[in-house]
Scaffold this active site. Structure first.
Site, PDB file in Angstrom:
ATOM      1  N   PHE A  94      48.483  39.279  27.635  1.00 14.24           N
ATOM      2  CA  PHE A  94      49.397  39.991  26.693  1.00 14.24           C
ATOM      3  C   PHE A  94      50.302  39.375  25.624  1.00 14.24           C
ATOM      4  O   PHE A  94      50.330  39.541  24.392  1.00 14.24           O
ATOM      5  CB  PHE A  94      50.729  40.691  27.503  1.00 14.24           C
ATOM      6  CG  PHE A  94      51.653  41.081  27.073  1.00 14.24           C
ATOM      7  CD1 PHE A  94      51.723  41.991  26.028  1.00 14.24           C
ATOM      8  CD2 PHE A  94      53.027  40.484  27.304  1.00 14.24           C
ATOM      9  CE1 PHE A  94      53.058  42.743  25.549  1.00 14.24           C
ATOM     10  CE2 PHE A  94      54.386  41.093  26.919  1.00 14.24           C
ATOM     11  CZ  PHE A  94      54.308  42.082  25.791  1.00 14.24           C
ATOM     12  N   LEU A 118      49.514  29.032  27.093  1.00 15.11           N
ATOM     13  CA  LEU A 118      50.033  30.189  27.730  1.00 15.11           C
ATOM     14  C   LEU A 118      49.283  30.323  29.158  1.00 15.11           C
ATOM     15  O   LEU A 118      49.557  31.126  30.017  1.00 15.11           O
ATOM     16  CB  LEU A 118      50.035  31.197  26.850  1.00 15.11           C
ATOM     17  CG  LEU A 118      50.662  31.455  25.519  1.00 15.11           C
ATOM     18  CD1 LEU A 118      50.312  32.648  24.672  1.00 15.11           C
ATOM     19  CD2 LEU A 118      52.364  31.179  25.784  1.00 15.11           C
ATOM     20  N   ARG A 134      68.605  41.915  33.549  1.00 17.37           N
ATOM     21  CA  ARG A 134      67.697  40.882  32.878  1.00 17.37           C
ATOM     22  C   ARG A 134      67.654  41.050  31.399  1.00 17.37           C
ATOM     23  O   ARG A 134      67.833  42.145  30.795  1.00 17.37           O
ATOM     24  CB  ARG A 134      66.089  41.233  33.290  1.00 17.37           C
ATOM     25  CG  ARG A 134      65.944  41.277  34.710  1.00 17.37           C
ATOM     26  CD  ARG A 134      65.757  39.763  35.396  1.00 17.37           C
ATOM     27  NE  ARG A 134      65.336  39.511  36.693  1.00 17.37           N
ATOM     28  CZ  ARG A 134      66.157  39.440  37.494  1.00 17.37           C
ATOM     29  NH1 ARG A 134      67.482  39.621  37.621  1.00 17.37           N
ATOM     30  NH2 ARG A 134      65.783  39.287  39.060  1.00 17.37           N
ATOM     31  N   LYS A 145      56.099  26.619  38.206  1.00 10.35           N
ATOM     32  CA  LYS A 145      56.595  26.356  36.874  1.00 10.35           C
ATOM     33  C   LYS A 145      57.426  24.927  36.726  1.00 10.35           C
ATOM     34  O   LYS A 145      57.457  24.345  35.889  1.00 10.35           O
ATOM     35  CB  LYS A 145      57.423  27.683  36.297  1.00 10.35           C
ATOM     36  CG  LYS A 145      56.436  28.728  35.988  1.00 10.35           C
ATOM     37  CD  LYS A 145      55.329  28.288  34.840  1.00 10.35           C
ATOM     38  CE  LYS A 145      54.531  29.314  34.339  1.00 10.35           C
ATOM     39  NZ  LYS A 145      53.803  29.173  33.267  1.00 10.35           N
ATOM     40  N   TYR A 166      56.439  31.401  42.363  1.00  5.66           N
ATOM     41  CA  TYR A 166      56.054  31.207  40.942  1.00  5.66           C
ATOM     42  C   TYR A 166      57.045  30.251  40.193  1.00  5.66           C
ATOM     43  O   TYR A 166      56.489  29.354  39.273  1.00  5.66           O
ATOM     44  CB  TYR A 166      56.265  32.602  40.405  1.00  5.66           C
ATOM     45  CG  TYR A 166      56.052  32.754  38.973  1.00  5.66           C
ATOM     46  CD1 TYR A 166      55.010  32.675  38.146  1.00  5.66           C
ATOM     47  CD2 TYR A 166      57.248  33.003  38.204  1.00  5.66           C
ATOM     48  CE1 TYR A 166      54.784  32.546  36.759  1.00  5.66           C
ATOM     49  CE2 TYR A 166      56.991  32.873  36.857  1.00  5.66           C
ATOM     50  CZ  TYR A 166      55.994  32.754  36.233  1.00  5.66           C
ATOM     51  OH  TYR A 166      55.707  33.012  34.861  1.00  5.66           O
ATOM     52  N   PHE A 186      62.604  33.809  28.655  1.00  7.62           N
ATOM     53  CA  PHE A 186      63.297  35.102  29.656  1.00  7.62           C
ATOM     54  C   PHE A 186      62.396  36.240  29.503  1.00  7.62           C
ATOM     55  O   PHE A 186      61.732  36.422  28.619  1.00  7.62           O
ATOM     56  CB  PHE A 186      64.657  35.241  29.214  1.00  7.62           C
ATOM     57  CG  PHE A 186      65.836  34.280  29.721  1.00  7.62           C
ATOM     58  CD1 PHE A 186      66.615  34.342  30.867  1.00  7.62           C
ATOM     59  CD2 PHE A 186      65.718  32.973  29.397  1.00  7.62           C
ATOM     60  CE1 PHE A 186      67.546  33.452  31.465  1.00  7.62           C
ATOM     61  CE2 PHE A 186      66.410  31.706  30.006  1.00  7.62           C
ATOM     62  CZ  PHE A 186      67.378  32.325  30.727  1.00  7.62           C
TER      63      PHE A 186
END
Length: 297
Positions: free
Chosen positions: A16, A71, A201, A143, A139, A165
């Site tokens: 994406f 990415l 968020r 990272k 997750y 974010f």
């Protein structure tokens, strides 16, 4: 900067973010190359499994990039294969960096995509880079492990670690929150099942995110970590209200307990101070505009 020296490699270019970033950077005059997990049959696209060291090295030697934006990885917080999270997000990144060092590419900037989830729940309104990370899920931990691993390459490569974010836009898979909501309205569904409704968020537009990546690519930041954020949070129910108005009807929201994550972080909003000291201010795109584009696509 001469065009010949603007060769950028985007790993995960078919993702994406990769798709939008490729389009944006090409408009800025970059020669864009990319890696995909399979079926890299385009002239500027290479098949590469980042968990395979030889795959990574082959790609680096073929392209010899001036810039790298990494990415490729597992981007879904709810991914259920824990071992894969670490194998891809942490060790896969190590393979990419090792290959870049071994290939002796004349690289001017390496950007590694981490995640704001490394912060965990800090118990404060705004998250800034000097805070001690305490991720609440695998997750985020994968990272953070990637970040620590990458620090070992600071002396070898011009690395900037970016903590994005939440962001969204046309083409984002429906297992992510905003596309799921928009798709329900596009189908004129009468109800939608969600998880924790009491969360807030940042939901930035992917176009904003791409502009920030571009400016960081051209910045002098080196051996450092920076938030990719707007500093603006919106609650889940505010998104529903915006979509009610855009679609012209009200959807019924039900809580599905199976969608409620353990250790859910209630609020994620980033401090923009360090980012705005590094690059010129970029105006965020209002979420209503983003939602409308997604709904009408």
């Amino acid at each position: 900067m001469a065009l010949a020296s603007k060769k950028v490699l985007i790993t995960g270019i078919d993702s994406f973010t990769g798709y939008h970033l490729k389009t944006h950077l090409k408009k800025q005059g970059y020669n864009v190359y990319g890696t995909v997990f399979s079926n890299g049959d385009e002239a500027e696209t290479f098949t590469c499994n980042i968990t395979n060291k030889e795959n990574c090295l082959h790609v680096m030697r073929q392209i010899q990039p001036n810039f790298l934006i990494h990415l490729a990885g597992i981007s879904y917080v709810g991914h259920d294969d824990v071992e894969a999270l670490y194998k891809v997000n942490t060790l896969g990144t190590q393979n990419v960096l090792d290959a870049l060092c071994t290939s002796e590419s004349n690289v001017q900037k390496v950007i590694l995509a981490s995640s704001a989830t490394v912060y965990g729940d800090q118990g404060c309104e705004e998250l800034e880079e000097s805070m001690c990370p305490k991720p609440a899920n695998h997750y985020g931990i994968s990272k953070l492990a990637m970040e620590h691993m990458a620090r070992g390459y600071f002396a070898k490569l011009p690395i900037t670690i970016v903590r994005p974010f939440n962001y969204t836009g046309i083409g984002q898979p429906e297992h992510f929150l905003v596309p799921k909501i928009v798709s329900h309205f596009k189908r004129r569904e009468q109800t939608i099942e969600l998880g924790n409704l009491h969360v807030a968020r940042e939901f930035n537009d992917v176009a904003f995110t791409c502009k920030v990546y571009e400016k960081l690519l051209e910045s002098t930041m080196d051996s450092d970590i920076v938030n990719l954020c707007s500093g603006k949070a919106i609650s889940l129910m505010e998104i529903i209200s915006l979509m009610n108005a855009i679609a012209g009807y009200e959807i019924e929201v039900k809580v599905n307990p199976s969608f409620v994550r353990d250790n859910e972080i209630k609020r994620l909003v980033g401090s923009t101070q360090k980012l705005e000291k590094t690059i010129d201010h970029i105006c965020p795109i209002e979420l209503e505009e983003t939602l409308r584009k997604m709904y009408e696509a």
